[in-house]
Design a protein around this motif. Structure first.
Motif, PDB file in Angstrom:
ATOM      1  N   ARG A  29      -2.869   3.812  -8.331  1.00 27.60           N
ATOM      2  CA  ARG A  29      -1.526   4.226  -7.907  1.00 27.60           C
ATOM      3  C   ARG A  29      -0.459   3.299  -8.486  1.00 27.60           C
ATOM      4  O   ARG A  29       0.551   3.761  -9.012  1.00 27.60           O
ATOM      5  N   LEU A  30      -0.654   1.988  -8.403  1.00 25.92           N
ATOM      6  CA  LEU A  30       0.324   1.055  -8.955  1.00 25.92           C
ATOM      7  C   LEU A  30       0.446   1.237 -10.455  1.00 25.92           C
ATOM      8  O   LEU A  30       1.552   1.325 -10.994  1.00 25.92           O
ATOM      9  N   CYS A  33       2.294   4.593 -11.131  1.00 26.62           N
ATOM     10  CA  CYS A  33       3.707   4.547 -10.729  1.00 26.62           C
ATOM     11  C   CYS A  33       4.547   3.759 -11.728  1.00 26.62           C
ATOM     12  O   CYS A  33       5.658   4.167 -12.084  1.00 26.62           O
ATOM     13  N   ILE A  34       4.032   2.642 -12.183  1.00 25.02           N
ATOM     14  CA  ILE A  34       4.774   1.790 -13.117  1.00 25.02           C
ATOM     15  C   ILE A  34       4.755   2.384 -14.529  1.00 25.02           C
ATOM     16  O   ILE A  34       5.786   2.441 -15.201  1.00 25.02           O
ATOM     17  N   ASN A  37       7.068   5.675 -14.982  1.00 24.91           N
ATOM     18  CA  ASN A  37       8.448   5.628 -14.533  1.00 24.91           C
ATOM     19  C   ASN A  37       9.284   4.863 -15.546  1.00 24.91           C
ATOM     20  O   ASN A  37       9.059   3.676 -15.780  1.00 24.91           O
ATOM     21  N   ASN A  64       6.250   8.015  -5.397  1.00 26.44           N
ATOM     22  CA  ASN A  64       4.837   7.809  -5.075  1.00 26.44           C
ATOM     23  C   ASN A  64       4.434   6.351  -4.880  1.00 26.44           C
ATOM     24  O   ASN A  64       3.256   6.056  -4.730  1.00 26.44           O
ATOM     25  N   LEU A  65       5.385   5.434  -4.910  1.00 27.57           N
ATOM     26  CA  LEU A  65       5.076   4.036  -4.671  1.00 27.57           C
ATOM     27  C   LEU A  65       5.464   3.715  -3.228  1.00 27.57           C
ATOM     28  O   LEU A  65       6.639   3.671  -2.891  1.00 27.57           O
ATOM     29  N   THR A  69       1.519  -0.260  -1.922  1.00 29.36           N
ATOM     30  CA  THR A  69       1.547  -0.465  -3.369  1.00 29.36           C
ATOM     31  C   THR A  69       2.634  -1.461  -3.756  1.00 29.36           C
ATOM     32  O   THR A  69       2.433  -2.288  -4.654  1.00 29.36           O
ATOM     33  N   ALA A  70       3.770  -1.418  -3.074  1.00 28.56           N
ATOM     34  CA  ALA A  70       4.841  -2.388  -3.331  1.00 28.56           C
ATOM     35  C   ALA A  70       4.372  -3.796  -2.989  1.00 28.56           C
ATOM     36  O   ALA A  70       4.671  -4.758  -3.708  1.00 28.56           O
TER      37      ALA A  70
END
Length: 90
Positions: A29-30, A33-34, A37, A64-65, A69-70
């Protein structure tokens, strides 16, 4: 950028968030997302650190973050800044 060796303080702060994430063993996911984007709130580790308490809130603007995940990204950046190298290299 080569993440195998220790870096100077300015090298660390100039490292791109995207580069740091893609060079490490992070959650799917991380990574997605990165990588997917184009408008990250922070382009470099230095900008991320300088944002202080707002950095996690700003990262939550990425689709989606979520919070977990943050926090994963926050831990990765803090580890990189503290030790001057990536500890969880692929």
């Amino acid at each position: 950028m080569d993440f195998q060796y220790e870096h100077t303080r300015s090298d660390i702060m100039e490292t791109g968030i995207r580069d740091l994430v893609l060079a490490n063993d992070v959650s799917v996911r991380l990574r997605n997302c990165i990588a997917n984007n184009d408008g990250l709130p922070f382009e470099t580790v230095g900008a991320y650190i300088r944002a202080g308490n707002q950095r996690i809130l700003n990262m939550l603007s990425i689709p989606n973050l979520g919070r977990k995940t943050a926090l994963e990204l926050d831990a990765l950046v803090k580890t990189y800044v503290e030790f001057g190298k990536v500890l969880r290299e692929k």
